[in-house]
Design a protein around this motif. Structure first.
Motif, short mmCIF file in Angstrom:
data_model
loop_
_atom_site.label_atom_id
_atom_site.label_comp_id
_atom_site.label_asym_id
_atom_site.label_seq_id
_atom_site.Cartn_x
_atom_site.Cartn_y
_atom_site.Cartn_z
N VAL A 192 6.16 99.30 49.37
CA VAL A 192 6.63 97.91 49.00
C VAL A 192 6.92 97.73 47.68
O VAL A 192 6.49 98.49 46.75
N MET A 193 7.77 96.78 47.14
CA MET A 193 7.97 96.54 46.05
C MET A 193 8.14 94.96 45.88
O MET A 193 8.52 94.33 46.66
N ILE A 194 7.43 94.36 44.80
CA ILE A 194 7.19 92.80 44.55
C ILE A 194 8.35 92.54 43.34
O ILE A 194 7.80 92.94 42.05
N PRO A 195 9.26 92.13 43.46
CA PRO A 195 10.04 91.70 42.15
C PRO A 195 9.58 90.64 41.52
O PRO A 195 8.81 89.82 41.75
N ASP A 196 9.81 90.65 40.02
CA ASP A 196 9.18 89.78 39.17
C ASP A 196 9.59 88.23 39.60
O ASP A 196 8.72 87.24 39.36
N PHE A 197 10.97 88.09 39.76
CA PHE A 197 11.14 86.89 39.79
C PHE A 197 12.40 86.83 40.90
O PHE A 197 13.06 87.75 41.49
N SER A 198 12.70 85.42 41.41
CA SER A 198 13.42 85.38 42.40
C SER A 198 14.05 83.87 42.17
O SER A 198 13.55 83.13 41.42
N PHE A 199 15.59 83.96 42.46
CA PHE A 199 16.27 82.90 42.07
C PHE A 199 16.99 82.25 43.49
O PHE A 199 17.89 83.08 43.96
N LYS A 200 16.58 80.84 43.72
CA LYS A 200 17.23 80.67 45.00
C LYS A 200 17.94 79.30 44.81
O LYS A 200 17.47 78.35 44.08
N ARG A 201 19.16 79.25 44.93
CA ARG A 201 19.96 77.89 44.88
C ARG A 201 19.32 76.77 45.68
O ARG A 201 19.12 76.75 47.06
#
Length: 517
Positions: free
Chosen positions: A298-307
Motif C-alpha cells: 500500500v501507499m499513503i499519499p501525503d495530501f489529497s485535494f477534493k473539490r
C-alpha cells in the motif's frame, strides 16, 4: 484485554458477538465496583468486596471490571519491619501447637524488635500479594470503565481470529505503521479492504500473535468511520467451529473515544499545509487521506485535494463517483537514498488509481528529473514547497469540471428563470459548479448576474419600472430597490441609467436615463 476465562459471548447460528454492556443499564454496577477500590485497603479486602457484588449472571462481568481497575491501581507493601526478618526470628522459636504458644512467641519477637505483638502480627506476612495495600486508586468514571470493558471483550475475542478484515476513513499512516511495528501479516484487495492474518490461521497458534492483533484494534477505532469483520475459531463441545464477527463505528458509543491528531513528517509539510489551506477555499485538503493499492503493498499519499461541490442530494453518490478522477494526490519526497527512490518509483508506477499524482521533490537531494521521467507531474522545491504548481493543477482540474458541467447543461432543457435566483442555489439544483451555471446563463439566456444573483429580463423590467416611478431619483432612493432584488449598483448602467456624482453623498447622486443614440 481480559483473560479468555472472563470472555462472555453470544452465539446465534454462524455469528458470534461479545456480550457488550450498555452504558446506562450497567452504570450502577460499574460504580459499585469502582467504590470497592478504597485506599489503605488490602488486595484481599478489595477482592472480598468484589465477591460480594457478584451474582450468578454478573460474576464474569464484575471480575472483568475489577481486573481493568486493578491494572490502573497502585499497590504497595506496607510494614514497619521487614517481614523476612520477622519470620526468621519467629521460626527460630520452633513450632507452635496452639494459640497460647503462638502468642508467647510473638511477645518474644516484639521485645526483640522493640514493638508490640499487634505490629509483629500485622507485618509478619505483609509482603504477600494479598496483603499489599492500595495507595493509589484508579481515576476513572463508570462510563469510561464500561467502554474500556467492551473494548477489552472485543480484543479478547480476536485472540482466536483466523483473519481480521477492516476499513477506515483515515488514520492510515498510524494503522500501517503500527502493523509493521507489530509484525502483522496483511494483504489489500482492490476495494482497499485490509485483511490481517489471524493467529488461528498460522501453523502454530500463539497467544502472542493474537495479542498483537488485539492491540491493533484501538488504532483502527481512532478513525471517524471504521468497520471490522473476523472469522473466529472456538471450541463447542470439544468440536472446533468458525463463527463470523463484525463491528463498525455505528456502535462507537460503546467504546472509548480516541480522536486522531493531524501529524506531519516534517515542518516543510506542515508549512505547506498552512499556506495552501488559506488559498484553496473551494478545495478540501486532507493529510494522509487514503490508502492506494500497489500490487500487494500500500501507499499513503501525503495530501489529497477534493473539490467542494454543492449537489442535489439524490445525485450525490452518482456525482461523487463521476468526479472522483478530478481529485489530486500530492506526494512529498524529501528523503532520498538509491534504495528508497527505487522502491518509491516502483510503488508510483504500480498504483491502482486514476487520480493524478503530483510529486514534490526536494531539489537538494541527489536526484534529477531523469529519475522521474515516467512520472507525468513532478516539480522540485527548495526550503519550502511552493503552492503555485499545486494551484496550477487545481485550476486545470476545475476548468475540466466546469467544461464538463457546461456540456451537461447544454444537453438539458433548463427553463429560463422568471424571478431572481441565487447562482449557488441554481448550481446546487443542477448538481454543477457555480461558475458553470454562470457561464451557461451568460451564453444561453438574457439577463444579468449581480452579487451572485441571476436577474432575468422580467425582473430587470420590474426594477426599471420602480426606478422610473420616482421623480428625480437619487442613488439613495434607488438603493432600497436594488437591495430588494439582491442587485448591486453596477447593474444601473447595464439597464440604461447613469449616475451623476456631485459629491460622495448618495443623496446628491442623481440617476438619469441614458440618452438613446
Amino acid at each position: 484485554m481480559l483473560t479468555k476465562k472472563l470472555l462472555e459471548v453470544k452465539k446465534y447460528k454462524s455469528d458470534i458477538n461479545p456480550r457488550y454492556r450498555e452504558i446506562q443499564e450497567y452504570k450502577d454496577v460499574a460504580e459499585n465496583v469502582i467504590s470497592a477500590y478504597k485506599e489503605e485497603c488490602t488486595r484481599e479486602e478489595i477482592n472480598e468486596r468484589i465477591t460480594d457484588l457478584e451474582t450468578h449472571d454478573t460474576f464474569k462481568f464484575v471480575r472483568g471490571l475489577s481486573k481493568l481497575l486493578e491494572r490502573q491501581s497502585k499497590f504497595m507493601q506496607q510494614s514497619e519491619f521487614s517481614p523476612t526478618e520477622l519470620r526468621e526470628t519467629v521460626f527460630e522459636h520452633g513450632y507452635v501447637t496452639n494459640k497460647e504458644e503462638r502468642k508467647n512467641v510473638l511477645k518474644e519477637v516484639a521485645k526483640k524488635f522493640n514493638t508490640n505483638t499487634e505490629q509483629v502480627d500485622q507485618d509478619l506476612w505483609a509482603d504477600q500479594e494479598k496483603n499489599e495495600v492500595l495507595i493509589s486508586k484508579p481515576q476513572t468514571s463508570a462510563k469510561e470503565l464500561l467502554k474500556q470493558y467492551n473494548l477489552s471483550l472485543t480484543q479478547t475475542l480476536l485472540f482466536d481470529a483466523l483473519e481480521l478484515k477492516f476499513n477506515a476513513s483515515e488514520n492510515y499512516q498510524e494503522i500501517f505503521g503500527y502493523m509493521k511495528y507489530l509484525g502483522l501479516m496483511y494483504s489489500v484487495n482492490k476495494e482497499l479492504e485490509v485483511t490481517v492474518t489471524g493467529p488461528a490461521a498460522l501453523f502454530k497458534k500463539t497467544r502472542k500473535y493474537g495479542t498483537k492483533i488485539a492491540k491493533l484494534l484501538p488504532t483502527i477505532m481512532k478513525a471517524k468511520k471504521w468497520g471490522i469483520s473476523a472469522k473466529v475459531e472456538t471450541e463447542v463441545s470439544n468440536e472446533t467451529r468458525v463463527y463470523e464477527f463484525s463491528l463498525d463505528s455505528n456502535k462507537e458509543h460503546l467504546f472509548p473515544q480516541k480522536t486522531t491528531t493531524q501529524s506531519f513528517d516534517s515542518e516543510v509539510e506542515k508549512d505547506f499545509a498552512t499556506r495552501i489551506n488559506s488559498l484553496t477555499q473551494n478545495w478540501k485538503i486532507k493529510r494522509e487521506p487514503t490508502i492506494l493499492r500497489t500490487n500487494n503493498q500500500v501507499m499513503i499519499p501525503d495530501f489529497s485535494f477534493k473539490r467542494k461541490r454543492k449537489q442535489k442530494r439524490e445525485r450525490k453518490q452518482k456525482r461523487k463517483k463521476r468526479h472522483k478522477n478530478y481529485d489530486l494526490f500530492l506526494e512529498v519526497i524529501g528523503f532520498w537514498t538509491p534504495k528508497y527512490l527505487e522502491k518509491k518509483l516502483r510503488k508510483l508506477q504500480s498504483i491502482e488509481t486514476e487520480v493524478p499524482m503530483l510529486l514534490a521533490v526536494n531539489e537538494n537531494l541527489n536526484c534529477t528529473k531523469e529519475d522521474f521521467e515516467e512520472q507525468e507531474h513532478v516539480f522540485f522545491y527548495g526550503k519550502q514547497i511552493p503552492v503555485k504548481p499545486v494551484i496550477k493543477h487545481l485550476n486545470q482540474i476545475e476548468e475540466k469540471i466546469i467544461k464538463k458541467d457546461l456540456k451537461n447543461l447544454k444537453n438539458k432543457d433548463i427553463k429560463t428563470p422568471t424571478e431572481a435566483k441565487d447562482i449557488q442555489e441554481l448550481a446546487k439544483e443542477q448538481g454543477v459548479e457555480p461558475k458553470a451555471i454562470e457561464q451557461y446563463l451568460k451564453n444561453n439566456h438574457s439577463g444579468i448576474i449581480s452579487n451572485g444573483i441571476y436577474l432575468p429580463k422580467p425582473v430587470l423590467k420590474e426594477i426599471k419600472t420602480e426606478i422610473d416611478s420616482i421623480k428625480d431619483p437619487t442613488l439613495s432612493d434607488v438603493n432600497p430597490i436594488l437591495e430588494k432584488y439582491g442587485a448591486g449598483q453596477e447593474i444601473l448602467q447595464k439597464i440604461g441609467y447613469t449616475i451623476q456624482y456631485k459629491t460622495l453623498n448618495q443623496n446628491e447622486a442623481k440617476i438619469t436615463k441614458k440618452k438613446q443614440q
